[in-house]
Design a protein around this motif. Structure first.
Motif, PDB file in Angstrom:
ATOM      1  N   SER A 173       0.658  -1.335  -0.084  1.00 33.10           N
ATOM      2  CA  SER A 173      -0.127  -0.001   0.004  1.00 33.10           C
ATOM      3  C   SER A 173       0.734   1.041  -0.009  1.00 33.10           C
ATOM      4  CB  SER A 173      -0.767   0.080   1.206  1.00 33.10           C
ATOM      5  OG  SER A 173      -0.041   0.112   2.480  1.00 33.10           O
ATOM      6  N   ALA A 207      -1.110   5.140  -5.749  1.00 33.37           N
ATOM      7  CA  ALA A 207      -0.624   4.786  -4.624  1.00 33.37           C
ATOM      8  C   ALA A 207       0.713   5.762  -4.263  1.00 33.37           C
ATOM      9  CB  ALA A 207      -0.339   3.450  -4.507  1.00 33.37           C
ATOM     10  N   GLU A 595      -4.936  -1.163   3.745  1.00 35.35           N
ATOM     11  CA  GLU A 595      -4.584   0.197   3.504  1.00 35.35           C
ATOM     12  C   GLU A 595      -3.154   0.458   4.300  1.00 35.35           C
ATOM     13  OE1 GLU A 595      -6.357   3.657   3.715  1.00 35.35           O
ATOM     14  OE2 GLU A 595      -7.677   3.124   1.927  1.00 35.35           O
ATOM     15  N   GLY A 598      -1.175  -3.563   2.806  1.00 30.81           N
ATOM     16  CA  GLY A 598      -1.164  -3.981   1.526  1.00 30.81           C
ATOM     17  C   GLY A 598      -2.149  -5.174   1.415  1.00 30.81           C
TER      18      GLY A 598
END
Ligand code: 7RM
Length: 654
Positions: A173, A207, A595, A598
């Motif tokens: 993430s 991201a 979040e 991952g």
């Protein structure tokens, strides 16, 4: 993984190397292997020095072999000068310039081939671009890319100019990316608009933007490769398109000669605390390990097509995608997507169409594909395969036999390779033309690797089948050098337990009466979920960061496809949900962990309790939680539990 351990205890099948394979192999028999082992045992340093001279092209030869004066900080070939990218590319150009280096297949079916000359040119142009953007030797560059040739180009370009790359797996993430960028103090981020996986777009740039919005003050520029072509945001003055940046770059880029100990890369991996460790690898020693194992374990040949399915975000994708195959001048295959797109035959379809000869994957993939039935592999011509490999976790004999029978047609040896991010390359693995295999065993240490199983005091366990700590008793060239920014943790984690004498792998293992090694699992709080290494503490930290969570304990439980599944026990602030069920909250917590770390770290199960089971000294009884998570009967003493009623909650019965 008690079930696996039980079944391997009864495993006595032995598969001798097929005669045709052995006859053509580099190492053809146990006797030839024994001779090599003998050389290594006679003079460990001379053995490695001989290989380093033979296998690496040095700009300046080394005089010193192993420097142990700062043990456990070992230096190999330290006064030698080399460049890893030169060894992977330039030195092959005279004879192999027109040979294919990379065969790439995208998830949507696009195929691209790069010869050694073309790859060399792209790496040089990209390396010049990095230099123009201010990157110099020793700078850290974070790479967050899909499985496309540009990932290899970016890594090789860093190596070419002495920059230290740190690849972050595309499944991590924004928060994980930010932590890694900040820990490494990276000046540049290399990413893509996105990648194709599972029929969807992986939003890498989005991201990356999120990570940079929250911190990462060290980042000066972001290079963005256009892969999907979908709409993304570009920030003026910071973000540069890859294709625009390289447009004017020339293909002349002399390699930066670096000392053998110069860091080639950092790779973050999970350990038994909440914070991932930046494992630092060297140039010369690492390269040597990659080359020797490509030759010994994969018996790599000029006409092989070598496919390692690992993502470049993991160590396997470093050593056996980005470096090893190129260092030996082989042709490698890279596949961008998921194994089940458009159907579960994709891997076998790729093997058949491109004529893959060596196939290396993880047990979790084998189990998942096995479950989907024999019809998929049977529909494809797998006759080009000559060698199969597995890595990442113990393989259960059932999956091993299926791999052997249905994929290898009982003709291909299987190399079960035990190693770690920290070891850099294979450590325990069969030499396929010489060592008979047993389903579930990674067999024997490679030449020059002094592995043992020891008890708590560090004494060798001589009794067959008795479990203990897996240790390495002598330094080896491709070993990690330190943990970036936390050398004290390097010393204590790997060398603390046995007074600096032995490297502690963190796995428990046993040896059978033939001396074969069987890995029994981790001895620490690390779990392997679908081959991905995760720290239970990391997931716990993510959970307790949620405003509604007071306490959390995470353990692995056996899972027939993933190997292990993530089981979280959670104590909430305020009251426990009625009957222990709150589906909305469970969904929210899973997404929250997704979040923070991952999607790979999302707990499979979350169970709510009023309290966690603790010992009198306040330590969470993890062994008890593991027992409960696997649904087994409790054998532990639970008398210290504050409230026996908690047990019913933890069992999901109240
Ligand atoms: C290469 C890699 C390392 C951990 C290691 C083990 C487990 C890896 C095997 C295995 C049994 C194998 N690096 N492991 N290979 N267990 N048999 N052949 O996976 O750093 O991500 O993980 O993986 O527990 O310590 S890693």
């Amino acid at each position: 993984m008690t079930t696996t351990i039980d079944s391997i205890l009864h495993e006595h099948r032995l598969f001798v190397p097929p005669q045709a394979f052995a006859a053509a192999a580099r190492i053809k028999s146990r006797a030839e292997l024994a001779a090599l082992q003998h050389q290594a045992d006679q003079d460990h340093e001379a053995f490695w020095a001989g290989l380093a001279q033979q296998e690496i092209t040095w700009q300046r030869p080394f005089q010193s072999i192993l420097d142990s004066s700062r043990a456990p900080h070992y230096a190999w070939f330290k006064d030698g000068l080399l460049n890893v990218s030169y060894n992977c590319l330039d030195r092959h150009l005279p004879e192999r310039g027109e040979k294919t280096a990379i065969v790439f297949e995208g998830e949507q079916g696009d195929v691209q081939r790069l010869t050694y000359a073309e790859l060399h040119r792209e790496v040089c142009r990209f390396a010049n671009t990095l230099k123009r953007l201010g990157i110099t030797s020793g700078d850290r560059v974070v790479i967050y890319l899909p499985m496309i040739p540009e990932a290899v180009i970016a890594m090789q370009a860093c190596a070419r100019i002495g920059a230290i790359h740190s690849v972050v797996f595309g499944g991590f993430s924004a928060d994980s990316l930010r932590d890694r960028i900040e820990d490494a103090g990276a000046r540049m981020l290399i990413t893509a608009d996105g990648g194709h996986r599972g029929g969807k777009i992986v939003e890498l740039k989005a991201a990356a933007d999120k990570a940079l919005a929250k911190g990462c003050p060290s980042i000066e520029s972001v290079l963005v490769y256009r892969r999907t072509g979908h709409e993304i945001a570009m920030q003026d003055g910071r973000d540069v398109w890859w294709h625009e940046a390289i447009a004017k770059a020339t293909a002349q880029c002399p390699p930066e000669w670096v000392g053998s100990e110069h860091p080639l890369f950092l790779l973050y991996t999970s350990g038994s605390t909440g914070k991932p460790k930046g494992i630092q690898h060297s140039s010369g020693g690492y390269l040597l390990g990659a080359i020797t194992t490509m030759k010994w374990v994969f018996d790599i040949r000029d006409d092989d097509l070598f496919w390692c399915t690992a993502d470049v975000g993991w160590i396997t994708g470093h050593t056996y995608v980005a470096y090893g195959p190129l260092a030996v001048g082989a042709t490698l295959l890279m596949y961008e997507g998921a194994p089940t797109v458009p159907d579960a035959g994709r891997f076998w379809d790729i093997c058949a169409r491109h004529k893959v000869s060596i196939f290396y994957t993880a047990p979790t993939a084998i189990r998942a594909l096995m479950k989907l039935g024999d019809a998929f592999p049977t529909a494809h011509d797998l006759s080009s395969l000559r060698l199969l490999g597995t890595v990442g976790e113990p393989i259960n004999p059932e999956a091993w036999m299926w791999y052997h029978r249905v994929i290898g047609h009982e003709r291909c040896p299987i190399v079960d390779t035990w190693w770690q991010t920290e070891t850099g390359c294979h450590m325990l693995a069969p030499i396929p033309g010489a060592v008979a295999t047993k389903p579930g065993s990674c067999t024997l240490p490679l030449p020059g690797i002094v592995a043992d199983v020891v008890d708590e005091q560090g004494n060798s366990i001589t009794m067959p089948d008795q479990g203990g700590h897996l240790v390495i008793k002598k330094p080896w060239p491709s070993m990690l050098r330190t943990i970036w920014g936390d050398d004290a943790r390097y010393v204590s984690t790997y060398w603390g337990k046995f007074d600096g004498k032995y490297y502690l792998a963190g796995d428990s293992a046993r040896r059978d009466a033939d001396g074969y090694f069987w890995i029994m699992g981790r001895a620490d709080d690390v779990i392997k979920v679908s081959g991905h290494r995760l720290g239970t503490m990391e997931i716990e930290s993510a959970l307790v960061a949620h405003p509604r969570v007071a306490e959390a304990a995470v353990v692995g439980r056996p899972h027939d496809i993933k190997g292990e599944a993530i089981f979280a026990y959670v104590v909430l602030r305020g009251s426990r949900p009625v009957g222990g069920v709150d589906e909305a909250l469970t969904r929210e917590l899973r997404d929250w962990v997704g979040e923070q770390i991952g999607a790979i770290a999302k707990p499979d199960d979350i169970r709510y309790a009023d309290n966690l089971p603790k010992t009198r000294s306040g330590k969470i009884m993890r062994r008890l939680l593991r027992t409960l998570a696997s649904g087994q009967a409790i054998t532990q003493d639970t008398s210290t539990l504050e409230n026996e009623g908690i047990l019913l909650q933890l069992q999901g019965k109240a």
